[in-house]
Design an enzyme around this catalytic site. Structure first.
Site, PDB file in Angstrom:
ATOM      1  N   LYS A  83       0.853  -1.206   0.000  1.00  0.00           N
ATOM      2  CA  LYS A  83       0.000   0.000   0.000  1.00  0.00           C
ATOM      3  C   LYS A  83       0.884   1.250   0.000  1.00  0.00           C
ATOM      4  O   LYS A  83       2.098   1.162   0.214  1.00  0.00           O
ATOM      5  CB  LYS A  83      -0.913  -0.026   1.232  1.00  0.00           C
ATOM      6  CG  LYS A  83      -0.158  -0.015   2.556  1.00  0.00           C
ATOM      7  CD  LYS A  83      -1.101  -0.092   3.751  1.00  0.00           C
ATOM      8  CE  LYS A  83      -0.278  -0.162   5.035  1.00  0.00           C
ATOM      9  NZ  LYS A  83      -1.047   0.137   6.227  1.00  0.00           N
ATOM     10  N   TYR A  87      14.435  30.045   7.344  1.00  0.00           N
ATOM     11  CA  TYR A  87      13.257  30.655   7.969  1.00  0.00           C
ATOM     12  C   TYR A  87      13.430  30.786   9.482  1.00  0.00           C
ATOM     13  O   TYR A  87      13.891  29.863  10.148  1.00  0.00           O
ATOM     14  CB  TYR A  87      12.021  29.807   7.690  1.00  0.00           C
ATOM     15  CG  TYR A  87      11.543  29.877   6.263  1.00  0.00           C
ATOM     16  CD1 TYR A  87      11.100  31.080   5.710  1.00  0.00           C
ATOM     17  CD2 TYR A  87      11.530  28.734   5.469  1.00  0.00           C
ATOM     18  CE1 TYR A  87      10.654  31.134   4.396  1.00  0.00           C
ATOM     19  CE2 TYR A  87      11.079  28.787   4.155  1.00  0.00           C
ATOM     20  CZ  TYR A  87      10.643  29.996   3.625  1.00  0.00           C
ATOM     21  OH  TYR A  87      10.205  30.056   2.331  1.00  0.00           O
ATOM     22  N   MET A 140      10.499  23.964   2.052  1.00  0.00           N
ATOM     23  CA  MET A 140       9.640  23.048   1.293  1.00  0.00           C
ATOM     24  C   MET A 140      10.423  22.308   0.196  1.00  0.00           C
ATOM     25  O   MET A 140      10.243  21.116  -0.021  1.00  0.00           O
ATOM     26  CB  MET A 140       8.480  23.830   0.659  1.00  0.00           C
ATOM     27  CG  MET A 140       7.426  22.935   0.046  1.00  0.00           C
ATOM     28  SD  MET A 140       6.118  23.852  -0.783  1.00  0.00           S
ATOM     29  CE  MET A 140       5.325  24.690   0.571  1.00  0.00           C
ATOM     30  N   ARG A 143      -9.876  -0.127  15.232  1.00  0.00           N
ATOM     31  CA  ARG A 143      -9.903   0.538  13.931  1.00  0.00           C
ATOM     32  C   ARG A 143     -10.993  -0.204  13.144  1.00  0.00           C
ATOM     33  O   ARG A 143     -12.099  -0.311  13.646  1.00  0.00           O
ATOM     34  CB  ARG A 143      -8.501   0.453  13.297  1.00  0.00           C
ATOM     35  CG  ARG A 143      -8.257   1.443  12.192  1.00  0.00           C
ATOM     36  CD  ARG A 143      -6.790   1.497  11.765  1.00  0.00           C
ATOM     37  NE  ARG A 143      -6.294   0.234  11.217  1.00  0.00           N
ATOM     38  CZ  ARG A 143      -5.049   0.058  10.760  1.00  0.00           C
ATOM     39  NH1 ARG A 143      -4.172   1.053  10.804  1.00  0.00           N
ATOM     40  NH2 ARG A 143      -4.657  -1.101  10.273  1.00  0.00           N
TER      41      ARG A 143
HETATM   42  C1  LIG Z   1      -3.833  -4.316   8.162  1.00  0.00           C
HETATM   43  C2  LIG Z   1      -2.358  -4.281   8.002  1.00  0.00           C
HETATM   44  N1  LIG Z   1      -1.689  -5.453   7.958  1.00  0.00           N
HETATM   45  C3  LIG Z   1      -0.354  -5.514   7.818  1.00  0.00           C
HETATM   46  C4  LIG Z   1       0.403  -4.361   7.702  1.00  0.00           C
HETATM   47  C5  LIG Z   1       1.896  -4.483   7.538  1.00  0.00           C
HETATM   48  O1  LIG Z   1       2.562  -3.939   8.623  1.00  0.00           O
HETATM   49  P1  LIG Z   1       4.148  -3.944   8.714  1.00  0.00           P
HETATM   50  O2  LIG Z   1       4.629  -2.971   7.710  1.00  0.00           O
HETATM   51  O3  LIG Z   1       4.430  -3.519  10.101  1.00  0.00           O
HETATM   52  O4  LIG Z   1       4.613  -5.320   8.416  1.00  0.00           O
HETATM   53  C6  LIG Z   1      -0.250  -3.123   7.749  1.00  0.00           C
HETATM   54  C7  LIG Z   1       0.531  -1.898   7.677  1.00  0.00           C
HETATM   55  O5  LIG Z   1       0.351  -0.932   8.339  1.00  0.00           O
HETATM   56  C8  LIG Z   1      -1.661  -3.086   7.904  1.00  0.00           C
HETATM   57  O6  LIG Z   1      -2.330  -1.931   7.950  1.00  0.00           O
END
Ligand SMILES: Cc1ncc(COP(=O)(O)O)c(C=O)c1O
Length: 365
Positions: A36, A260, A308, A131
């Site tokens: 992701k 700055y 920036m 969450r």
């Molecule tokens: C639901 C979920 N699973 C697994 C992971 C992987 O985590 P990590 O990068 O600590 O291995 C994440 C990352 O934040 C996550 O949100």
């Protein structure tokens, strides 16, 4: 056209090595690679192509768009979408063969109304992250209801740890116990998902008993440990190296305020260089207080607030010229600056730092 801005060098061979180290660590357990947020800033498509070649079993992204991006790039391995299910986009998810996170009774309603063949889903139970996920107390009703929906395949059952990378594992163990209770309930209901998972990087190292039959790994693949409170025996190495060019050097007198706010003034006559990378590119702004860049194994102090697009460094009598590249973090011929060291100094995490890399730095693979 020549390029003179900040660069992010991504070592894909190191990524493959890190993957194989994790693979070796977990044995035959399937690995879901978390790619992701543009592969934690490394480039989701490039990272996924390498991992697919290495034989990774599953990918995870956060948004539908991230999943579609991988499909459009030719990734065929299964992909789980972590985000809250969007009831209006089920057909789109199905068309791209994306596996959906199902984490509430509303999600089940949406799936019931969906006219489609079969959507693969992973059911999420909240065991303490607070969450996404159905609370433990409602998990039996949730699983039962999910099990009665025709158009879905319950392929996975999972939860997420809040503290698995901490030295004190009492809360994580409590979550694990709750998850085991959920598994008992699932078994009682005759639900046997192919994949049961709750291990992130921290849990893989700190809580091997939580690996079940899939691990969801992110940070270890990119070569950083999730915290200082996990065993660090796995010889993973960072995949990302961040550099930027010197675009100006000038002589300044002692007592000259820089950047700055004028919060930094030179102690003696020296030379100040302007480096073309700023917080918009991913240089963490609070790092200016104690921070430095590296050039030919020498630490060159960051002087004054990071802007920036640019930052200034004291180069003194260093043999450095216009056009030279300095190391911001990672490893190259100039030395090593561990992203974790920066993170620890500024009370942040390596997750924040690598995902903060902006869109301007050129990624070089
Ligand atoms: C639901 C979920 N699973 C697994 C992971 C992987 O985590 P990590 O990068 O600590 O291995 C994440 C990352 O934040 C996550 O949100």
């Amino acid at each position: 056209m020549s390029y003179t801005g900040p660069k992010v060098h991504i070592d894909l061979a190191q990524l493959a090595k890190n993957y194989q180290l994790v693979r070796n660590e977990v044995g035959n357990i399937p690995v879901m690679a978390t790619v992701k947020a543009n592969g934690y800033g490394h480039g989701a498509v490039e990272v996924s192509k390498v991992l697919e070649k290495e034989g990774v079993n599953y990918f995870a992204v956060f948004t539908l768009e991230e999943g579609i991006e991988l499909r459009d790039a030719g990734i065929t391995t299964d992909i789980l979408v972590y985000s809250k299910l969007d009831p209006n986009r089920l057909s789109e998810a199905e068309a791209h063969n994306l596996t959906l996170n199902v984490s509430s009774f509303d999600d089940l309603q949406a799936l019931k109304s969906h006219q489609g063949d079969s959507i693969k889903v992973h059911l999420k139970i909240d065991t303490g992250m607070t969450r996404l996920g159905v609370p433990l107390e409602q998990s039996e009703a949730f699983l039962q209801e999910a099990n009665q929906i025709d158009g879905i395949e319950i392929e996975g059952l999972y939860s997420h740890f809040a503290t698995a990378d901490e030295g004190d594992l009492s809360y994580a163990n409590n979550q694990l116990n709750k998850f085991n209770d959920v598994l008992t309930i699932a078994e009682k209901l005759g639900i046997n998902p192919t994949f049961i998972h709750c291990s992130n990087s921290g849990a893989i190292l700190n809580l091997p008993e939580s690996r079940f039959n899939m691990v969801r790994v992110g940070m270890l693949l990119y070569g950083a440990f999730p915290s200082d409170e996990v065993p660090q025996d796995l010889p993973i190495k960072p995949v990302m190296t961040f550099t930027a060019p010197v675009v100006e050097i000038r002589d300044v007198k002692a007592g000259t305020p820089i950047s700055y706010g004028g919060v930094y003034t030179t102690e003696k006559d020296t030379r100040i260089a302007v480096v073309q990378a700023g917080f918009a590119d991913g240089v963490p702004r609070p790092w200016y207080v104690d921070g430095f860049v590296k050039f030919k194994d020498q630490n060159l102090k960051i002087t004054g607030r990071i802007c920036m697009d640019q930052l200034m460094i004291d180069v003194g009598s260093a043999d450095i010229q216009y056009g030279d590249e300095v190391l911001i973090f990672g490893s190259n011929e100039h030395g090593t600056i561990d992203v974790n060291e920066i993170a620890n100094t500024i009370n942040s995490t390596s997750y924040v730092l690598v995902t903060a890399i902006g869109i301007r730095p050129k990624r070089i693979y």
